[in-house]
Design a protein around this motif. Sequence first.
Motif, PDB file in Angstrom:
ATOM      1  N   LEU A  60       0.825  -1.205   0.000  1.00  0.00           N
ATOM      2  CA  LEU A  60       0.000   0.000   0.000  1.00  0.00           C
ATOM      3  C   LEU A  60       0.861   1.258   0.000  1.00  0.00           C
ATOM      4  O   LEU A  60       0.575   2.224  -0.716  1.00  0.00           O
ATOM      5  N   LYS A  61       1.903   1.250   0.805  1.00  0.00           N
ATOM      6  CA  LYS A  61       2.804   2.413   0.853  1.00  0.00           C
ATOM      7  C   LYS A  61       3.474   2.634  -0.504  1.00  0.00           C
ATOM      8  O   LYS A  61       3.624   3.781  -0.941  1.00  0.00           O
ATOM      9  N   ASP A  62       3.867   1.541  -1.173  1.00  0.00           N
ATOM     10  CA  ASP A  62       4.462   1.669  -2.511  1.00  0.00           C
ATOM     11  C   ASP A  62       3.477   2.324  -3.475  1.00  0.00           C
ATOM     12  O   ASP A  62       3.854   3.199  -4.257  1.00  0.00           O
ATOM     13  N   ASN A  63       2.222   1.909  -3.414  1.00  0.00           N
ATOM     14  CA  ASN A  63       1.214   2.543  -4.268  1.00  0.00           C
ATOM     15  C   ASN A  63       1.098   4.034  -3.951  1.00  0.00           C
ATOM     16  O   ASN A  63       0.992   4.860  -4.855  1.00  0.00           O
ATOM     17  N   GLY A  64       1.132   4.371  -2.673  1.00  0.00           N
ATOM     18  CA  GLY A  64       1.017   5.769  -2.282  1.00  0.00           C
ATOM     19  C   GLY A  64       2.144   6.632  -2.819  1.00  0.00           C
ATOM     20  O   GLY A  64       1.914   7.742  -3.317  1.00  0.00           O
ATOM     21  N   VAL A  65       3.351   6.121  -2.746  1.00  0.00           N
ATOM     22  CA  VAL A  65       4.508   6.860  -3.276  1.00  0.00           C
ATOM     23  C   VAL A  65       4.316   7.115  -4.769  1.00  0.00           C
ATOM     24  O   VAL A  65       4.559   8.219  -5.261  1.00  0.00           O
ATOM     25  N   GLU A  66       3.835   6.107  -5.487  1.00  0.00           N
ATOM     26  CA  GLU A  66       3.624   6.278  -6.928  1.00  0.00           C
ATOM     27  C   GLU A  66       2.472   7.235  -7.222  1.00  0.00           C
ATOM     28  O   GLU A  66       2.489   7.918  -8.245  1.00  0.00           O
ATOM     29  N   GLU A  67       1.477   7.302  -6.354  1.00  0.00           N
ATOM     30  CA  GLU A  67       0.383   8.255  -6.578  1.00  0.00           C
ATOM     31  C   GLU A  67       0.930   9.683  -6.614  1.00  0.00           C
ATOM     32  O   GLU A  67       0.528  10.490  -7.456  1.00  0.00           O
ATOM     33  N   MET A  68       1.866   9.986  -5.737  1.00  0.00           N
ATOM     34  CA  MET A  68       2.448  11.324  -5.753  1.00  0.00           C
ATOM     35  C   MET A  68       3.302  11.528  -7.008  1.00  0.00           C
ATOM     36  O   MET A  68       3.327  12.621  -7.581  1.00  0.00           O
ATOM     37  N   LYS A  69       3.962  10.469  -7.476  1.00  0.00           N
ATOM     38  CA  LYS A  69       4.691  10.572  -8.743  1.00  0.00           C
ATOM     39  C   LYS A  69       3.716  10.886  -9.881  1.00  0.00           C
ATOM     40  O   LYS A  69       4.018  11.676 -10.775  1.00  0.00           O
ATOM     41  N   HIS A  70       2.539  10.273  -9.845  1.00  0.00           N
ATOM     42  CA  HIS A  70       1.521  10.550 -10.870  1.00  0.00           C
ATOM     43  C   HIS A  70       1.096  12.014 -10.806  1.00  0.00           C
ATOM     44  O   HIS A  70       0.935  12.662 -11.850  1.00  0.00           O
ATOM     45  N   ALA A  71       0.908  12.517  -9.600  1.00  0.00           N
ATOM     46  CA  ALA A  71       0.527  13.922  -9.446  1.00  0.00           C
ATOM     47  C   ALA A  71       1.592  14.834 -10.047  1.00  0.00           C
ATOM     48  O   ALA A  71       1.269  15.813 -10.734  1.00  0.00           O
ATOM     49  N   ARG A  72       2.855  14.507  -9.815  1.00  0.00           N
ATOM     50  CA  ARG A  72       3.936  15.326 -10.370  1.00  0.00           C
ATOM     51  C   ARG A  72       3.956  15.264 -11.897  1.00  0.00           C
ATOM     52  O   ARG A  72       4.191  16.279 -12.565  1.00  0.00           O
ATOM     53  N   ARG A  73       3.703  14.080 -12.449  1.00  0.00           N
ATOM     54  CA  ARG A  73       3.681  13.968 -13.915  1.00  0.00           C
ATOM     55  C   ARG A  73       2.517  14.763 -14.507  1.00  0.00           C
ATOM     56  O   ARG A  73       2.679  15.424 -15.532  1.00  0.00           O
TER      57      ARG A  73
END
Length: 164
Positions: A60-73
């Motif tokens: 779940l934490k890994d998914n969360g980190v990637e969600e913020m990467k998506h926001a940045r993209r």
Amino acid sequence: MRAIPEGAPDNLGAAFAHINAVTAPTITDFKVMVLVEAAGQTLYDVSAEGTDHAGVKALLKDNGVEEMKHARRVSEVIRLLSGEDFPPPAREDNPYLTGHIPVATLTPEGLRKTAESEFNGDQLYATWAATIDHPEAAALLRQNGVEESDHGNRLLQAAALLEG
């Protein structure tokens, strides 16, 4: 606190419904997506509190980190298409994260249902990319889409861990 963009939904649930219905995004839609993806990190972090299983927490934490990467993209997509800076907000500045976020006990069924929405996110980003006449921006959206499927697969792994 960041202001909700003019004409955007006023709460997270409505924002999710809105972006899932958009087929040809506007800059406002991209801004909503930045806020939703940034909120996703918090939602995954809070969800991780709903289990004692270390493996599930890590997924779940890994998914969360990637969600913020998506926001940045998506923020970069806004910059590429409009020249405007619209960086992802921190949790405390995200207007879609006001109020209490409940911690629910995680179940395999709930994780599988959330996985379906992540798989749908892959198609959403592909649809959005197809409407963009900017190769770099479209590539950023497609990359987010691929990672949405990765999120779905992690959630299916988490469901299997809870069942095992």
